[in-house]
Scaffold this motif. Sequence first.
Motif, PDB file in Angstrom:
ATOM      1  N   ILE A   6      54.369  38.407 -44.089  1.00  0.00           N
ATOM      2  CA  ILE A   6      53.299  38.496 -45.073  1.00  0.00           C
ATOM      3  C   ILE A   6      52.387  39.612 -44.591  1.00  0.00           C
ATOM      4  CG2 ILE A   6      51.326  37.335 -46.115  1.00  0.00           C
ATOM      5  CD1 ILE A   6      52.849  34.750 -45.999  1.00  0.00           C
ATOM      6  N   SER A   8      49.512  42.593 -44.202  1.00  0.00           N
ATOM      7  CA  SER A   8      48.051  42.473 -44.120  1.00  0.00           C
ATOM      8  C   SER A   8      47.401  42.611 -45.495  1.00  0.00           C
ATOM      9  CB  SER A   8      47.493  43.528 -43.170  1.00  0.00           C
ATOM     10  OG  SER A   8      47.836  44.846 -43.597  1.00  0.00           O
ATOM     11  N   SER A  11      47.817  39.249 -47.099  1.00  0.00           N
ATOM     12  CA  SER A  11      46.939  38.300 -46.408  1.00  0.00           C
ATOM     13  C   SER A  11      45.489  38.488 -46.841  1.00  0.00           C
ATOM     14  CB  SER A  11      47.055  38.480 -44.892  1.00  0.00           C
ATOM     15  OG  SER A  11      48.329  38.117 -44.431  1.00  0.00           O
ATOM     16  N   ILE A  14      45.052  36.783 -50.110  1.00  0.00           N
ATOM     17  CA  ILE A  14      45.006  35.327 -49.919  1.00  0.00           C
ATOM     18  C   ILE A  14      43.637  34.907 -49.393  1.00  0.00           C
ATOM     19  CG2 ILE A  14      45.959  33.430 -48.550  1.00  0.00           C
ATOM     20  CD1 ILE A  14      48.689  34.867 -48.786  1.00  0.00           C
ATOM     21  N   SER A  15      43.062  35.675 -48.494  1.00  0.00           N
ATOM     22  CA  SER A  15      41.722  35.360 -47.965  1.00  0.00           C
ATOM     23  C   SER A  15      40.675  35.408 -49.078  1.00  0.00           C
ATOM     24  CB  SER A  15      41.345  36.344 -46.855  1.00  0.00           C
ATOM     25  OG  SER A  15      42.195  36.186 -45.737  1.00  0.00           O
ATOM     26  N   GLU A  68      55.778  36.292 -49.844  1.00  0.00           N
ATOM     27  CA  GLU A  68      54.416  36.732 -50.179  1.00  0.00           C
ATOM     28  C   GLU A  68      53.981  36.223 -51.548  1.00  0.00           C
ATOM     29  OE1 GLU A  68      54.007  40.901 -47.672  1.00  0.00           O
ATOM     30  OE2 GLU A  68      55.098  40.926 -49.583  1.00  0.00           O
TER      31      GLU A  68
END
Length: 400
Positions: A6, A8, A11, A14-15, A68
């Motif tokens: 996954i 950056s 990610s 997602i954050s 992902e």
Amino acid sequence: MGEAEIRSQVSAIISKIDALQPLLVASGRSGDQTRHVDDEAFAALVGTGAFVVSTPEKFGGLAANTRESMAVARAVARGDGSLAWVFGILDSGAWVLSLMDDRAQADVWGDDADGNRLISIVLATTSDSIPTDGGYRVSGKWAYGTGSTHASWSLLGIPLKNAAGEIVDAGLALVPASDLSSEDNWHVAGMRSTSSVTQIAQDVFVPAHRVLPLTAAVEGDYLGSNTEATYRTVFVPSLFMKLVGPHLGMGRAALDFVISHADTKSIAYTGYEKQTDSSIFQSLIAKASVNLSAAESVAQQVADEIYAGADRAYYAPYATRIEMRAKAAWVVETITAVINDLMMAHGSSGFADASSLQRIWRNQATAATHGHTLGASGYEAYGRVLLGREDDARFVLPIV
């Protein structure tokens, strides 16, 4: 077989979605009542970049691998399962468009610098098409048009006919939303805010370059020139794994909800003033957590297998795809059972209209009926494969 990363960039998306959780939970409650995804929540999700994860890099996307896409849908579902389902369908539409003729891709994304033009998808061929110069004239009705109220284009199943009018294949026709009308007949127990209306076309011309023949696509014969590995993955498994992510997120949301309330809830007609003091409750929570972790592990294994195959130019044969289908069904069934157990563990207050838990329960149970991941057909077909009866398996699930 190595794990797919996954990256950056994903990610980070997602954050951003995780930071939206309070908004997604609140909008999920209101959307359940209005039968429409809250505009603020949808705009906020668009703002995270979620809707470009499966768009090709040349159009500003991330060409996400299977894990992902699944992870993004899971993150959305921890706040609102209905919105996650809408995301999963629109993400599927973006991925399928990426397999089509380059001209079709340019029609949608060519002047869309952010790649945020959205595409809904319905595979069922509940329609008619007439071959004509340069394409087809299409009429029909397509139920369960999830995401279509937010999409500017739709991919819709059509029969493909020869000059004699004989059906020779099925296809997906790319149709602009401006050429479609709809019937708002989505009155259901769960997934209410997905607004999965029926889409209607009446004698709409679809040029040939906007049609994807499905028999070839199922075997990996794609039309587009995108070089990223995700656009070489197996067709149907890639699609059904995009719809597993929402289940994973709803399962986690249910567990989080029950745990967060356990220290302030008693167990009726017992001496336990806190659920957390009960060894039976502790065991139920532990079992739910273990089962969810197992479901996530199997889902990730299938996602990685799909992507690893593309990375080494391997297109999984029918028998392997059927195994993937059975595993996806097991994941969904496991999560359904976990959420049912959590409803009982939490107690009757979980069924209150004001409780997020009952909405998670209804949404996931409704999503679990989707034909892509139904257990009965998946297990039957896989059982026939295991017994050396692959031809019989193709009778049960001819398209996987």
